[in-house]
Design a protein around this motif. Structure first.
Motif, PDB file in Angstrom:
ATOM      1  N   ASN A   1      34.237  32.396   8.937  1.00 62.12           N
ATOM      2  CA  ASN A   1      35.128  33.555   8.990  1.00 62.12           C
ATOM      3  C   ASN A   1      36.297  33.376   8.026  1.00 62.12           C
ATOM      4  O   ASN A   1      37.405  33.043   8.429  1.00 62.12           O
ATOM      5  CB  ASN A   1      35.630  33.722  10.433  1.00 62.12           C
TER       6      ASN A   1
ATOM      7  N   GLU B   1      25.470  39.495  13.027  1.00 62.89           N
ATOM      8  CA  GLU B   1      26.235  38.671  12.100  1.00 62.89           C
ATOM      9  C   GLU B   1      27.060  37.713  12.936  1.00 62.89           C
ATOM     10  O   GLU B   1      27.777  38.136  13.824  1.00 62.89           O
ATOM     11  CB  GLU B   1      27.183  39.540  11.267  1.00 62.89           C
TER      12      GLU B   1
ATOM     13  N   TYR C   1      29.991  34.832  12.860  1.00 65.66           N
ATOM     14  CA  TYR C   1      31.019  34.159  12.077  1.00 65.66           C
ATOM     15  C   TYR C   1      31.465  32.897  12.795  1.00 65.66           C
ATOM     16  O   TYR C   1      31.741  32.922  13.992  1.00 65.66           O
ATOM     17  CB  TYR C   1      32.223  35.083  11.856  1.00 65.66           C
TER      18      TYR C   1
ATOM     19  N   GLN D   1      33.999  29.202  12.602  1.00 67.94           N
ATOM     20  CA  GLN D   1      35.284  28.795  12.030  1.00 67.94           C
ATOM     21  C   GLN D   1      35.038  28.077  10.719  1.00 67.94           C
ATOM     22  O   GLN D   1      34.022  27.405  10.557  1.00 67.94           O
ATOM     23  CB  GLN D   1      35.999  27.843  12.986  1.00 67.94           C
TER      24      GLN D   1
ATOM     25  N   GLN E   1      22.312  30.861  20.105  1.00 66.55           N
ATOM     26  CA  GLN E   1      22.399  32.314  20.010  1.00 66.55           C
ATOM     27  C   GLN E   1      21.325  32.861  19.066  1.00 66.55           C
ATOM     28  O   GLN E   1      20.701  33.884  19.355  1.00 66.55           O
ATOM     29  CB  GLN E   1      23.782  32.694  19.515  1.00 66.55           C
TER      30      GLN E   1
ATOM     31  N   ARG F   1      33.163  31.207  21.967  1.00 71.44           N
ATOM     32  CA  ARG F   1      32.597  31.475  20.642  1.00 71.44           C
ATOM     33  C   ARG F   1      31.391  32.394  20.720  1.00 71.44           C
ATOM     34  O   ARG F   1      31.142  33.191  19.831  1.00 71.44           O
ATOM     35  CB  ARG F   1      32.176  30.151  19.997  1.00 71.44           C
ATOM     36  N   ILE F   2      30.624  32.261  21.769  1.00 72.30           N
ATOM     37  CA  ILE F   2      29.389  33.039  21.861  1.00 72.30           C
ATOM     38  C   ILE F   2      29.604  34.382  22.553  1.00 72.30           C
ATOM     39  O   ILE F   2      29.130  35.412  22.106  1.00 72.30           O
ATOM     40  CB  ILE F   2      28.321  32.224  22.626  1.00 72.30           C
TER      41      ILE F   2
ATOM     42  N   SER G   1      31.964  40.847  15.305  1.00 76.61           N
ATOM     43  CA  SER G   1      31.761  39.438  14.952  1.00 76.61           C
ATOM     44  C   SER G   1      33.046  38.844  14.404  1.00 76.61           C
ATOM     45  O   SER G   1      33.441  37.741  14.783  1.00 76.61           O
ATOM     46  CB  SER G   1      30.662  39.303  13.899  1.00 76.61           C
ATOM     47  N   GLY G   2      33.718  39.585  13.527  1.00 75.95           N
ATOM     48  CA  GLY G   2      34.933  39.075  12.927  1.00 75.95           C
ATOM     49  C   GLY G   2      36.055  38.911  13.925  1.00 75.95           C
ATOM     50  O   GLY G   2      36.643  37.835  14.042  1.00 75.95           O
TER      51      GLY G   2
ATOM     52  N   ALA H   1      35.182  36.236  16.632  1.00 74.10           N
ATOM     53  CA  ALA H   1      35.296  34.867  16.134  1.00 74.10           C
ATOM     54  C   ALA H   1      36.751  34.457  15.993  1.00 74.10           C
ATOM     55  O   ALA H   1      37.118  33.326  16.309  1.00 74.10           O
ATOM     56  CB  ALA H   1      34.574  34.743  14.794  1.00 74.10           C
ATOM     57  N   ALA H   2      37.584  35.402  15.542  1.00 78.00           N
ATOM     58  CA  ALA H   2      38.999  35.078  15.363  1.00 78.00           C
ATOM     59  C   ALA H   2      39.668  34.775  16.702  1.00 78.00           C
ATOM     60  O   ALA H   2      40.404  33.802  16.839  1.00 78.00           O
ATOM     61  CB  ALA H   2      39.708  36.235  14.663  1.00 78.00           C
TER      62      ALA H   2
ATOM     63  N   ALA I   1      38.118  33.902  19.502  1.00 84.73           N
ATOM     64  CA  ALA I   1      37.502  32.710  20.103  1.00 84.73           C
ATOM     65  C   ALA I   1      38.169  31.441  19.590  1.00 84.73           C
ATOM     66  O   ALA I   1      38.343  30.474  20.332  1.00 84.73           O
ATOM     67  CB  ALA I   1      36.010  32.688  19.808  1.00 84.73           C
ATOM     68  N   SER I   2      38.573  31.448  18.316  1.00 84.42           N
ATOM     69  CA  SER I   2      39.171  30.225  17.781  1.00 84.42           C
ATOM     70  C   SER I   2      40.567  29.986  18.344  1.00 84.42           C
ATOM     71  O   SER I   2      41.094  28.888  18.257  1.00 84.42           O
ATOM     72  CB  SER I   2      39.195  30.281  16.246  1.00 84.42           C
TER      73      SER I   2
END
Lengths: 382, 306
Positions: free
Chosen positions: A166, A188, A190, A192, A204, B258-259, B275-276, B279-280, B282-283
């Motif tokens: 990402n 899709e 993403y 880290q 997944q 994350r999932i 997704s973007g 993911a952001a 989740a981190s």
């Protein structure tokens, strides 16, 4: 004694005059590249390919100054200033990573120095920030991803799942892929940037109903992913761009890489005379297989050398014109620039196979897409 | 979202958690007993991985490499304690951070100088390279199960060591009153070296095992170190039990986040956006978790010196 001194002074003066005269015609090339840190094998290969071409040309009027940017934008920027202000170089080249190119290139070309990129091709420099003194010999960053999209579509894969870190280059990669794949993708994912454990993502992917995987994980991320992918025994064809499959990386990945297909603008078994001679002389000189980065360094140097035969960079108009012509023998076969000074070129597909020495290596499979040009050329007003 | 996928992801979370525990237990012991913040703990992880990869490459045996990696990390820990760390116990935490940060740089450049900057290659041993069937039809790598097993063994071992042995008694005494055990005639310098080497050895063990799953490269210890610090802050600094609970919590929350966060966002967003954004967020999840826990338990879940 006094005469002797005067004589000596005269000699000294005249010899410095001679060297001054020679310098006026000499060409100084400043190379800023990554020679230390995690991405150093890319810079080392680019440098070695470049210097090989200069050496083969046998020209002693071309001086190449090489400095290490340690993959840090601020270091690259100050090296560029040093090259331009103290060493008075005629042109700059060498940068591997796009974020460093963005820090260096705009200022360099605005100050009237040529920049010839052997690798990094961020979208901004191909589009709205393009410049008449900026040339990219390698590719626009999206080229290889887009070519893989086109190839997978043509091969009839209907449900690809995509994986990338990402950050800008990651999202650009997937956007480039989707642009030429044109159909819907399953998902899709993403991760880290710099992530090392992909167990969750692999689970997944396994549970999705995808029929293929396209991923962009440069450097160590790709090594970790491929090893864990093999351990998970998921049975799905794997695709990527050359960035995750250069000869150095696949040796570290080992057998897990075998069977993966990747797009590249060059392959060491590409059948043309220039390339055969290049691969042979590179192996002889450095005792290892050339990578895409080495090939790009070699091409960059040959483009510059061919242009120097016809014009000197101090005559900017003329030098720019001969660069545009790109009249040199490329290891990629035919080579030409588009209107935004980025190549219009064929992209090939390679497959990772077990080489004669038992180590994994890339083998040319075929053409992925002919004459690909980036989409950003339309935004470029030069 | 099937049950078997959830189960598999839980296992992944546990595996990440046990690996973090190996790192965090050493870190928390060193802080609890000596009051030292050691940023260079990630370097021992790296030393373990590099020595294992190198030895395994030379001898062809992962197991020889594993033993060598753990011993090398422990020995490096002992030497570093003797040469550098020993001078830092009486200094304040800022000096310790400065000095151990310098150690990170020295170890990273030293490793680059010795092994080069290309990643090394370490494979999962043949016996453990397969996968086993999970209930629900999916498969799970044996090696990851082994990592979970090793983590559990180390946790039990540390518990017995600290509660049942003389060394453990001294460690506990050191945590509650440093001056007093010195006054009682315990060789405090030796105790510190042993504890430090023990922590370094555990970090080396984590690095050796993880090296077989990932690329063995310079700087691999730092991302893990950050997570390990989150773990000991959540668990309560100085507490082994806290490190265990914190590590499992961080491992499971990070993996599931994350999932499942991107899937959650997909309910009301396009795939690419979800997704973007997913993911952001989740981190950030484990840091949000840390902030929440600290809001209610400022000293962490199991603070040692309560």
């Amino acid at each position: 004694m006094k005469t002797l001194n005067t004589l000596g002074l005269g000699l000294l003066l005249s010899s410095s005059l001679v060297s001054l005269q020679a310098q006026a015609e000499d060409v100084k090339i400043g190379m800023i590249t990554t020679l230390s840190g995690g991405g150093s094998h890319l810079g080392v290969d680019t440098r070695d390919g470049f210097l090989l071409a200069v050496e083969q040309a046998g020209r002693d009027d071309v001086e190449v100054l090489v400095k290490d940017d340690a993959q840090k934008p601020d270091v690259a920027k100050s090296l560029a200033d040093e090259f331009m202000q103290r060493d008075n170089v005629d042109l700059l080249t060498g940068i591997i990573f796009s974020n460093l190119a963005m820090a260096v290139v705009p200022g360099t070309v605005r100050q009237g120095t040529f920049y010839i990129s052997p690798n990094a091709g961020p979208s901004d420099l191909a589009g709205r920030m393009c410049h008449e003194n900026y040339f990219n010999v390698a590719y626009q960053n999206d080229n290889l991803h887009g070519a893989m999209g086109a190839y997978m579509k043509e091969q009839g894969f209907e449900r690809p799942i995509l994986l990338a870190p990402n950050y800008p280059a990651g999202t650009d990669a997937l956007a480039g892929f989707k642009h030429l794949y044109e159909n819907e993708v399953v998902d899709e994912i993403y991760t880290q940037l710099g992530q090392t454990d992909y167990a969750a993502e692999i689970a997944q992917i396994r549970s999705s109903d995808a029929d293929s995987l396209f991923f962009f994980l440069p450097g160590g991320m790709g090594i970790s992913f491929m090893k864990q992918w093999e351990g998970s025994s998921v049975d799905m064809p794997v695709f990527g761009a050359a960035f995750s499959f250069d000869e150095t990386l696949i040796k570290a990945v080992g057998s897990a890489a075998i069977g993966a297909k990747n797009t590249s603008s060059w392959a060491y078994d590409l059948d043309n005379e220039t390339n055969r001679a290049f691969v042979e002389s590179y192996r002889e000189a450095y005792d290892r297989m050339p990578t895409l980065y080495a090939a790009q360094g070699f091409d960059t140097a040959n483009l510059i050398l061919a242009a120097l035969d016809k014009a000197h960079p101090s005559d900017q108009e003329a030098f720019r014109e001969v660069l545009r012509e790109a009249d040199f023998d490329s290891v990629r076969g035919e080579f030409r620039f588009g209107s935004n000074h980025h190549p219009i070129q064929d992209i090939y597909v390679r497959e990772v196979v077990e080489g004669d020495d038992g180590q994994p290596t890339n083998r040319l499979v075929g053409l992925a897409i002919e004459d690909i040009q980036d989409v950003y050329a339309a935004d470029c007003n030069m | 979202m099937t049950l078997s996928l959830l189960f598999e992801q839980l296992l992944n979370g546990l595996q990440l958690g046990t690996m973090l525990f190996l790192m965090a237990s050493g870190l928390t012991l060193v802080f609890g007993v000596m009051g030292l913040i050691n940023l260079a703990h990630g370097s021992f992880y790296m030393v373990g991985a590099f020595v294992t990869a190198w030895t395994a490459g030379m001898t062809g045996s992962f197991w020889v490499g594993l033993v060598a990696g753990v011993l090398a990390a422990a020995a490096t820990g002992a030497v570093v304690e003797f040469l550098v760390i020993r001078r830092l116990y009486r200094r304040d935490h800022l000096d310790q951070v400065l000095a151990t940060f310098a150690l990170i740089l020295i170890f990273s450049e030293g490793t680059r100088w010795l092994f080069g900057s290309s990643p090394l290659w370490l494979n999962v041993p043949e016996v453990l390279s397969g996968s086993v069937a999970l209930p629900g039809g999916s498969r799970y790598p044996v090696f990851r199960l082994v990592i979970i097993g090793v983590g559990v063994l180390v946790a039990v071992g540390l518990f017995l060591l600290i509660s049942r042995t003389r060394l453990g008694m001294r460690i506990r005494a050191g945590e509650s009153d440093r001056e007093m055990i010195g006054a009682l005639g315990v060789d405090i310098a030796k105790l510190y070296t042993v504890v430090f080497a023990l922590g370094a050895g555990l970090a080396g063990l984590a690095g050796s095992m993880i090296g077989a799953l990932q690329s063995v490269q310079v700087g691999m210890g730092e991302p893990v170190l950050i997570l390990a610090f989150v773990v000991i802050v959540i668990g309560g600094i100085g507490s082994i039990k806290g490190a265990l609970v914190g590590a499992l919590l961080v491992g499971v929350v990070d993996t599931l986040g994350r999932i499942f966060l991107p899937s959650l966002f997909k309910l009301f967003m396009t795939t690419a956006d979800a997704s973007g954004v997913g993911a952001a967020i989740a981190s950030m999840l484990i840091y949000v978790l840390m902030a929440l826990i600290l809001a209610f338990r400022p000293k962490g879940l199991f603070a040692a010196n309560d």
